[in-house]
Design a protein around this motif. Structure first.
Motif, PDB file in Angstrom:
ATOM      1  N   SER A 121       0.786  -1.159  -0.081  1.00 26.90           N
ATOM      2  CA  SER A 121       0.032  -0.141  -0.083  1.00 26.90           C
ATOM      3  C   SER A 121       0.868   1.050   0.101  1.00 26.90           C
ATOM      4  O   SER A 121       0.557   2.541  -0.275  1.00 26.90           O
ATOM      5  CB  SER A 121      -0.865   0.028   0.961  1.00 26.90           C
ATOM      6  N   LEU A 122       2.277   1.069   0.265  1.00 23.57           N
ATOM      7  CA  LEU A 122       3.088   2.230   0.163  1.00 23.57           C
ATOM      8  C   LEU A 122       3.543   2.634  -1.154  1.00 23.57           C
ATOM      9  O   LEU A 122       4.080   3.693  -1.308  1.00 23.57           O
ATOM     10  CB  LEU A 122       3.980   2.115   1.114  1.00 23.57           C
ATOM     11  N   GLY A 123       3.326   1.819  -2.231  1.00 23.66           N
ATOM     12  CA  GLY A 123       3.784   2.179  -3.430  1.00 23.66           C
ATOM     13  C   GLY A 123       4.676   1.085  -4.137  1.00 23.66           C
ATOM     14  O   GLY A 123       5.377   0.196  -3.343  1.00 23.66           O
ATOM     15  N   ASN A 124       4.919   1.368  -5.211  1.00 23.72           N
ATOM     16  CA  ASN A 124       5.736   0.307  -6.187  1.00 23.72           C
ATOM     17  C   ASN A 124       7.265   0.276  -5.966  1.00 23.72           C
ATOM     18  O   ASN A 124       7.973  -0.821  -6.121  1.00 23.72           O
ATOM     19  CB  ASN A 124       5.608   0.549  -7.720  1.00 23.72           C
ATOM     20  N   VAL A 125       7.732   1.263  -5.490  1.00 20.38           N
ATOM     21  CA  VAL A 125       9.214   1.469  -4.851  1.00 20.38           C
ATOM     22  C   VAL A 125       9.666   0.207  -4.031  1.00 20.38           C
ATOM     23  O   VAL A 125      10.568  -0.411  -4.081  1.00 20.38           O
ATOM     24  CB  VAL A 125       9.550   2.618  -4.205  1.00 20.38           C
ATOM     25  N   PHE A 126       8.248  -0.476  -3.480  1.00 21.48           N
ATOM     26  CA  PHE A 126       8.917  -1.449  -2.348  1.00 21.48           C
ATOM     27  C   PHE A 126       8.382  -2.808  -3.083  1.00 21.48           C
ATOM     28  O   PHE A 126       8.931  -3.925  -2.399  1.00 21.48           O
ATOM     29  CB  PHE A 126       7.936  -1.179  -1.023  1.00 21.48           C
ATOM     30  N   SER A 127       8.278  -2.681  -4.436  1.00 21.26           N
ATOM     31  CA  SER A 127       7.789  -4.110  -4.825  1.00 21.26           C
ATOM     32  C   SER A 127       8.786  -5.280  -4.946  1.00 21.26           C
ATOM     33  O   SER A 127       8.807  -6.352  -4.956  1.00 21.26           O
ATOM     34  CB  SER A 127       7.107  -4.013  -6.026  1.00 21.26           C
ATOM     35  N   PHE A 128      10.021  -4.808  -5.106  1.00 19.17           N
ATOM     36  CA  PHE A 128      11.386  -5.722  -4.959  1.00 19.17           C
ATOM     37  C   PHE A 128      11.438  -6.182  -3.632  1.00 19.17           C
ATOM     38  O   PHE A 128      12.004  -7.345  -3.592  1.00 19.17           O
ATOM     39  CB  PHE A 128      12.520  -5.260  -5.674  1.00 19.17           C
ATOM     40  N   ILE A 129      10.986  -5.489  -2.569  1.00 13.18           N
ATOM     41  CA  ILE A 129      11.105  -6.127  -1.188  1.00 13.18           C
ATOM     42  C   ILE A 129      10.088  -7.027  -1.129  1.00 13.18           C
ATOM     43  O   ILE A 129      10.191  -8.465  -0.783  1.00 13.18           O
ATOM     44  CB  ILE A 129      11.079  -5.043  -0.198  1.00 13.18           C
ATOM     45  N   SER A 130       8.711  -6.691  -1.571  1.00 12.96           N
ATOM     46  CA  SER A 130       7.639  -7.418  -1.137  1.00 12.96           C
ATOM     47  C   SER A 130       7.815  -8.814  -1.834  1.00 12.96           C
ATOM     48  O   SER A 130       7.250  -9.886  -1.450  1.00 12.96           O
ATOM     49  CB  SER A 130       6.312  -6.950  -1.211  1.00 12.96           C
ATOM     50  N   LYS A 131       8.273  -8.701  -3.205  1.00 15.36           N
ATOM     51  CA  LYS A 131       8.333  -9.726  -4.136  1.00 15.36           C
ATOM     52  C   LYS A 131       9.424 -11.026  -3.421  1.00 15.36           C
ATOM     53  O   LYS A 131       8.847 -12.015  -3.294  1.00 15.36           O
ATOM     54  CB  LYS A 131       9.035  -9.616  -5.359  1.00 15.36           C
ATOM     55  N   ASP A 132      10.392 -10.357  -2.809  1.00 20.64           N
ATOM     56  CA  ASP A 132      11.385 -11.536  -2.185  1.00 20.64           C
ATOM     57  C   ASP A 132      10.547 -11.980  -1.003  1.00 20.64           C
ATOM     58  O   ASP A 132      10.662 -13.324  -0.558  1.00 20.64           O
ATOM     59  CB  ASP A 132      12.548 -10.767  -1.645  1.00 20.64           C
ATOM     60  N   VAL A 133       9.682 -11.313  -0.126  1.00 26.05           N
ATOM     61  CA  VAL A 133       9.296 -11.892   0.950  1.00 26.05           C
ATOM     62  C   VAL A 133       7.913 -12.608   0.689  1.00 26.05           C
ATOM     63  O   VAL A 133       8.152 -13.856   1.031  1.00 26.05           O
ATOM     64  CB  VAL A 133       8.343 -10.686   1.934  1.00 26.05           C
TER      65      VAL A 133
END
Ligand code: 1PX
Length: 211
Positions: free
Chosen positions: A42-54
């Motif tokens: 919900s904070l934005g796409n900048v964090f997607s590389f982190i959430s993908k790993d999780v």
């Protein structure tokens, strides 16, 4: 998992993850992470590389849990015992078992320390504190020790995109800011307990540096 994040639900999942005799249920442990991923998304796409790993790590553990040996993956304790007794863990370098439950969970476990530090900073912060600074201080004190330069740089860029403290508190969906702070105070001992139980278990079995 509902679409909207709620800090209350994170609290509940971590509470449910502790059994009466202080074992940690993997099912609830990963539910807690799923909630956190939905917050990060919900904070934005900048964090997607982190959430993908999780998400990828959650998936590995879910596959074990629903697989034919799933009964051994009910708690972190039973997983460690089962994988070690059956030589299912690469102990010194990644080879025949590159994605064991033990090494996968270790990555989330290290991230839980980051979360603990970050939430404590957030809980005790003042109105003019910067989330990006709290986040990167917590990161440098924990996860950064396990990440190579390139990841540390990418993470540093992502931190700059974090919303300010007020927005952050609002997105947590836990009422006004005083209520958020109270809920953080309630959540932190639980998160710390889950962290410490896992840390002790991994230390006892020499698993803290799994490749
Ligand atoms: C109540 C609000 C709290 C905010 C919740 C945010 C949840 C953040 C969850 C971050 C979890 C990160 C897990 C990282 C696992 C990891 O270390 N993976 C690396 C190693 O894995 P490997 O399989 O290669 O051995 C992997 O290389 C990682 C890649 C991605 C970078 C991970 C950066 C973690 C930064 C943590 C800070 C997140 C900030 C989010 C802001 C809300």
């Amino acid at each position: 998992m509902a679409d909207t994040f709620s800090l209350q639900r994170v609290l509940e999942t971590f509470r449910s993850s502790l059994s009466e005799n202080k074992e940690v249920y993997i099912k609830y442990y990963i539910s807690g992470w799923k909630e956190l991923v939905s917050f990060m998304n919900s904070l934005g796409n900048v964090f997607s590389f982190i959430s993908k790993d999780v998400v990828c790590k959650i998936q590995i553990l879910e596959n074990f849990l629903s697989g034919e040996n799933g009964s051994h993956y009910v708690t972190i304790q039973s997983m460690v015992k089962y994988e070690l007794e059956n030589d299912l863990v690469d102990l010194t370098k990644r080879s025949s078992h590159p994605e064991s439950g033990c090494r996968t969970l270790l990555r989330l476990h290290r991230a839980l320390r980051w979360l603990e530090l970050f939430l404590e900073k957030l809980r005790t912060s003042s109105e003019d504190s910067k989330t990006s600074v709290m986040c990167s201080d917590a990161y440098n004190e924990s996860l950064a020790h396990h990440h190579p330069w390139l990841i540390r740089k990418a993470v540093g860029v992502a931190f700059c995109a974090l919303p300010g403290r007020n927005t952050f508190f609002d997105v947590m969906n836990a009422g006004d800011h005083t209520q958020v702070v109270a809920l953080l105070g309630e959540s932190l001992p639980l998160i710390s307990e889950v962290y410490q139980i896992t840390e002790d278990l991994y230390a006892k079995n020499n698993l803290l540096e799994l490749p």
